[in-house]
Design an enzyme around this catalytic site. Structure first.
Site, PDB file in Angstrom:
ATOM      1  N   GLY A 277       0.769  -1.205  -0.091  1.00  0.00           N
ATOM      2  CA  GLY A 277       0.084  -0.068  -0.057  1.00  0.00           C
ATOM      3  C   GLY A 277       0.857   1.253  -0.093  1.00  0.00           C
ATOM      4  O   GLY A 277       1.027   2.106  -1.089  1.00  0.00           O
ATOM      5  N   CYS A 346      -8.626  22.837  17.498  1.00  0.00           N
ATOM      6  CA  CYS A 346      -8.569  23.160  18.910  1.00  0.00           C
ATOM      7  C   CYS A 346      -7.913  21.990  19.840  1.00  0.00           C
ATOM      8  O   CYS A 346      -8.785  21.592  20.810  1.00  0.00           O
ATOM      9  CB  CYS A 346      -9.771  23.635  19.485  1.00  0.00           C
ATOM     10  SG  CYS A 346     -10.461  25.104  18.513  1.00  0.00           S
TER      11      CYS A 346
HETATM   12  C1  LIG Z   1      -2.163  -2.385   6.129  1.00  0.00           C
HETATM   13  C2  LIG Z   1      -2.054  -3.702   5.333  1.00  0.00           C
HETATM   14  C3  LIG Z   1      -1.320  -3.807   4.095  1.00  0.00           C
HETATM   15  C4  LIG Z   1      -0.539  -2.588   3.397  1.00  0.00           C
HETATM   16  O1  LIG Z   1       0.640  -2.212   4.239  1.00  0.00           O
HETATM   17  P1  LIG Z   1       1.625  -1.231   3.641  1.00  0.00           P
HETATM   18  O2  LIG Z   1       2.400  -0.911   4.765  1.00  0.00           O
HETATM   19  O3  LIG Z   1       0.943   0.197   3.380  1.00  0.00           O
HETATM   20  O4  LIG Z   1       2.091  -1.697   2.511  1.00  0.00           O
HETATM   21  C5  LIG Z   1      -1.285  -5.126   3.438  1.00  0.00           C
HETATM   22  N1  LIG Z   1      -1.872  -6.101   4.083  1.00  0.00           N
HETATM   23  C6  LIG Z   1      -2.442  -6.301   4.991  1.00  0.00           C
HETATM   24  C7  LIG Z   1      -3.341  -7.105   5.713  1.00  0.00           C
HETATM   25  C8  LIG Z   1      -2.451  -4.950   5.982  1.00  0.00           C
HETATM   26  O5  LIG Z   1      -3.349  -4.877   7.023  1.00  0.00           O
END
Ligand SMILES: *Cc1c(COP(=O)(O)O)cnc(C)c1O
Length: 421
Positions: A277, A346
């Site tokens: 991600g 705030c």
């Molecule tokens: C959050 C998550 C990802 C992505 O993680 P990144 O650090 O953004 O690459 C992938 N798989 C699972 C199961 C996650 O919870």
């Protein structure tokens, strides 16, 4: 590498001046680069090219449907963690057989939604979930393809709120219990075991924890196959970190990560799935904000911006660092001032940076927070009744608003008054 650079004295996203976007949509706003998203996705597909693979973008990091469509058109799969994210992936035109469903708390409704709509696999995280999924699948006359997420008990050496692979974390089943849990899965009529899943955390800046986890997955693959299970897919999760501070040492590259996967798991002949991600989205996005006031306190100068913790919560929530750059390029030998960079919300937690050295800035100047594409817009709220800020996607010399700022009318209309008032 990203596509936010100074051209003709102004910060650009690809070939579009951020000053022009600000004039068109107002501040603050998020801005994403198609070229950077594409490049980062392709780094992963190249890194895994020696093996059969599917790169599933972790939607939770940046879930705008236009971004998902951009990646989906390149062939990306999607990793979803809720029914809502599943619907986003489908709305982006991604077919069910490219969607994996992760998360510790899938509800029966979410399971049914994905089973009816089509799903590549569920990454199951517990025995109660496994039993519920089998029941839901049978009630629909279907069989649910699953992997089981194992918790390898490795220290990902990252921020405690985003470490997920230690035995005290809520994720997955202990790898030490995998044999008995897989045996039960094989007995449940509504399930079909297809592989193993692991995800040890986010913003990892060292490959060693991945190596440790993947070696354990390799050993488990051999063990489970010997017991008659079909292990044809390995979902290795996401988590590869990004450089948040320019000039600092960069985390490992996707190519090194791919080579590690090849080394530890390549010989098993499995299809490899990964769920990045942050590495795809993080440096593909920035947040642009305007200086409302420069306020001189007794001991320090405050740069009060029109963006706040509700728009970008990472500094306040994780103590995260984001580089901040003026949109107008500073002169080569400019003086620097030291600012506490804050928003209008705030509470004192609404602080982006303390004692940050920046070129002198004045009311009305624009600044950009770098590396804000992942876990930025998706974590925003309307705290203080501040409207969710627009998202803009750039491609070459074009830009488009991909989520508009809601009007106050729209916001107020969401509240409804009970009959007794
Ligand atoms: C959050 C998550 C990802 C992505 O993680 P990144 O650090 O953004 O690459 C992938 N798989 C699972 C199961 C996650 O919870």
């Amino acid at each position: 590498m990203d596509h936010f650079t100074y051209k003709d004295g102004h910060l650009h996203a690809e070939d579009v001046s951020l000053r022009d976007i600000a004039a068109a949509v107002g501040t603050p706003f998020y801005c994403y680069s198609t070229a950077t998203l594409t490049r980062h996705y392709q780094l992963f597909t190249q890194a895994l090219s020696p093996m059969p693979h599917l790169v599933c973008f972790a939607i939770k990091s940046l879930s705008n449907v236009a971004v998902l469509k951009t990646l989906g058109n390149l062939g990306a799969g999607m990793d979803v963690v809720s029914g809502g994210e599943y619907l986003r992936a489908r709305a982006a035109g991604v077919s069910g057989d490219k969607i994996v469903f992760s998360g510790v708390g899938k509800t029966r409704d979410e399971m049914a939604l994905a089973l009816n709509g089509g799903i590549r696999q569920f990454n199951v995280e517990s025995e109660p979930e496994m039993r519920a999924l089998s029941e839901v699948a049978l009630s629909l006359g279907k069989v649910a393809p699953i992997t089981i997420r194992v918790n390898p008990d490795v220290d990902a050496k990252t921020h405690e709120k985003i470490a997920t692979g230690k035995k005290e974390n809520k994720f997955g089943i202990p790898i030490s219990r995998a044999v008995e849990v897989y045996a039960e899965a094989a007995r449940l009529k509504g399930l079909r075991v297809v592989g193993i899943d692991v995800h040890i955390g986010s913003q990892l800046t060292d490959l060693a924890p991945f190596a440790e986890a993947y070696q354990k997955v390799a050993d488990l693959t051999v063990l489970l196959r010997a017991q008659g299970h079909t292990i044809e897919r390995l979902d290795l999760g996401g988590g590869l970190g990004i450089p948040y501070t320019r000039g600092n040492e960069a985390p490992p590259l996707p190519a090194d990560y791919g080579a590690l996967i090849q080394r530890t798991l390549g010989h098993l002949g499995c299809e490899i799935e990964i769920e990045p991600g942050r590495l795809i989205a993080g440096n593909a996005g920035i947040l642009v904000s305007k200086v409302i006031y420069v306020k001189s306190g007794e001991e320090r100068e405050f740069l009060i911006l029109d963006a706040a913790m509700n728009d970008l919560v990472r500094p306040s929530m994780y103590g995260a660092h984001h580089d901040i750059e003026p949109v107008v390029q500073p002169a080569p030998a400019h003086d620097r001032a030291s600012y506490d960079v804050v928003g209008p919300v705030c509470e004192t937690g609404d602080t982006f940076a303390k004692a940050r050295a920046l070129p002198h800035l004045a009311e009305g100047d624009l600044v950009a927070f770098r590396s804000a594409g992942a876990y930025g817009a998706v974590m925003a709220s309307e705290y203080n009744t501040r409207p969710l800020i627009p998202e803009v996607l750039v491609q070459g010399d074009q830009f488009a608003v991909i989520r508009a700022r809601p009007s106050f009318d729209e916001i107020l209309k969401r509240d409804t008054i009970p009959v007794w008032l």
